[in-house]
Structure formats: C-alpha cells, structure tokens
Design an enzyme around this catalytic site. Structure first.
Site, PDB file in Angstrom:
ATOM      1  CG  MET A 189      -1.925   1.161   1.242  1.00 40.82           C
ATOM      2  SD  MET A 189      -3.095   1.113  -0.137  1.00 40.82           S
ATOM      3  CE  MET A 189      -3.035   2.822  -0.694  1.00 40.82           C
ATOM      4  CE  LYS A 190       5.623   5.583   2.331  1.00 37.62           C
ATOM      5  NZ  LYS A 190       5.091   6.939   2.607  1.00 37.62           N
TER       6      LYS A 190
END
Length: 315
Positions: A189-190
C-alpha cells in the site's frame, strides 16, 4: 481484509495504558522521521533502547529524554521485545535483520517502518517466523514535523495477534493506523501511495516547465491551481520550493523517490501488470538522479529544476 482506523482523539486511552505494558522497544534509524517517532515512544513511557549510526545528535537527544544507548545491534536485540527499523530500503533492512537475528529473543517483533520491497518483506517474515519471531511492516505517511508531533499515519501488514501487540506502541507516534492484512500488505500500500504522490511531483514539474515555455509564469500557474479542485497538501509542500524557493519545503530525496518507483515497477512486474505511467514517473526521477540530483539534500520538489533544464527553460 481487515481495516482499523484510529483517529487522533482516541489515542489518549491507548497512551494512558502504555506504561503498564511489558514491551521493551528498540529503535534503529533515528533520522528525520525516526527521531520524532522514538521521542514519542519514550514520552509514552516505554523503555527505549537506541543505537547511533553516522549522526550522534538524535541519539544523544533521545538519551537525554530517558532512552538507553546500545553499543551494538546484538545489545539492542537483547534489550528489546519490539524493534523498529527506519532504513533507506530493503537492502539495509535485510542487513540489519541478518545482524539482529542471532541475538533476538523468541517472540520479538520487528516493525519495519521503511518503504521496502514487499517481496523482501514477505521473505524476511518467513525467516523471522522460523526463528520464533515476527514481522510487521508499518511504513509511514507524513512529514518530519508530523513525526515530532506524533501525528504520522501508517499502514500495517501483520498477523492479527502481532498487530494487537504493536498497536499500543505505534499509537505513540501515529495519529492514523490502518491494519491491511498480513506481512507485506503495508509495504504494498505504501508503494501505491508513493506512486500517487511522486506521480504528482512528476506532473507538476512537467506542467511548470511547459507553463514557463508558453509564457505563463510559475506564480501565475500557482495562482490558478492553489485553492482550486486541483490543490492538495502535496501540491502545497511541493510548490513551497517552486514558488517560495524553500529548498526544504518537502524533505524527501530524489534518491528515495527513484528507489520507491523501482520497487513499484518490481511489484507490477510480479503480477504481470503493464504500468506505463509508473514507468514514465520512474524515468522522470531517474533522469534527475542521473543529472546530479543524487545528494542527501536533493529533494523531490527540486525535480522542477531538472525538468526545466532538460527542456531549455531558464528558471
């Protein structure tokens, strides 16, 4: 998929119970982001052990706040049950964990707050699990100012029981906590998050070069975009350099930007996804990096200069 949000106003309850925790925290990487995070962990009442790298000033400040300094990573491992790592990327995280591993206590949780390659994270989680330890990826959202204030965001990849253990500690330095799933999901997700922000940076830089080329000044461009639907927090910090000349308006290096976009490309390759926009964004940062933007004080907003120069635009 389990998602848990913890708004800032709910953190007092977590913090009031922190000093009752038996967890002992180790922290590796007390740089721009890590210093504020570690300071907030110490402030919350957790026993904290830190280690110096090249810059002793942050460690000395943390020791003055009650932290203990370890001489070696083995000493830090022996003193800690939850260890945070803030490093430039996966090669450094892998090297740190390799050195920690022989000295880790059974049950120790490694919390990787770096922006790392998810494939590496998943493999590290397996190695730690085989040694009776655990992995949690908790990459960061926010700025050094937010780190000092304890108001970062984080997206966490960890097993449910591991998340339950680390959450009270993370609540010391994070204002928004999202648990996405098992190890690796936080780093995935980062990378998606950074794809958006770094993509903005590449778009802004090209738009500003074209703007100047057709006779619209940067100040005029900003007067239209600022406050409009196209405005956002990233735009404002990015334009702090382009408009105001503040070289430290957004302290995220071009080197790290290029690294993150390479990790994104690897993630896309791993699932056979065509990512032409991601490749274009990566190449913008690669060109700037190759043209000399590879120093520790060469930040993402400085991309405007490299794109302008490549296009013969005088700033």
């Amino acid at each position: 998929m389990e998602i848990r949000l913890h708004p800032r106003h709910s953190l007092r309850t977590h913090r009031e119970g922190m000093i009752m925790s038996k967890e002992r925290i180790g922290f590796i990487g007390t740089g721009l982001m890590g210093h504020g995070m570690a300071a907030n962990i110490c402030k919350a009442g957790f026993p904290l052990t830190v280690i110096a790298h090249s810059n002793r000033a942050p460690v000395e400040d943390l020791v003055s706040k009650g932290a203990t300094e370890a001489a070696t990573l083995a000493d830090l491992a022996a003193a800690s049950t939850i260890i945070h790592i803030c490093a430039p990327g996966s090669p450094q995280v892998e090297a740190i964990i390799a050195e920690l591993l022989p000295a880790l206590q059974r049950g120790t949780v490694i919390v990787d707050c770096s922006t790392s390659d998810p494939n590496s994270t998943i493999q590290l989680a397996k190695r730690l699990e085989a040694a009776g330890c655990h992995m949690a990826d908790a990459p960061l959202g926010g700025t050094p100012v937010q780190a000092e204030a304890g108001e970062l965001g984080t997206m966490i990849g960890a097993a449910d029981d591991v998340f339950a253990r680390v959450r009270p500690v993370i609540a010391a330095w994070a204002g928004a906590i999202v648990h996405l799933g098992p190890s690796g999901t936080g780093h995935k997700m980062k990378l998606l998050n950074n794809f958006l922000s770094l993509g903005y940076g590449a778009l802004y830089s090209e738009a500003l070069a074209l703007s100047e080329k057709v006779g619209i000044s940067t100040a005029q461009f900003d007067s239209v975009i600022r406050g409009s639907r196209m405005d956002c927090g990233f735009y404002q910090t990015f334009m702090g350099y382009a408009v105001e000349g503040n070289r430290e308006a957004h302290k995220f290096t071009l080197t790290n930007a290029l690294k993150d976009m390479r990790y994104l490309e690897s993630m896309a390759d791993g699932v056979s996804l065509a990512n032409p926009i991601g490749n274009a964004v990566k190449n913008s940062y690669a060109l700037a990096h190759a043209a000399g933007g590879d120093g520790p004080a060469d930040y993402v907003p400085h991309l405007v200069d490299y794109v302008a120069k490549q296009n013969g635009v005088e700033k």
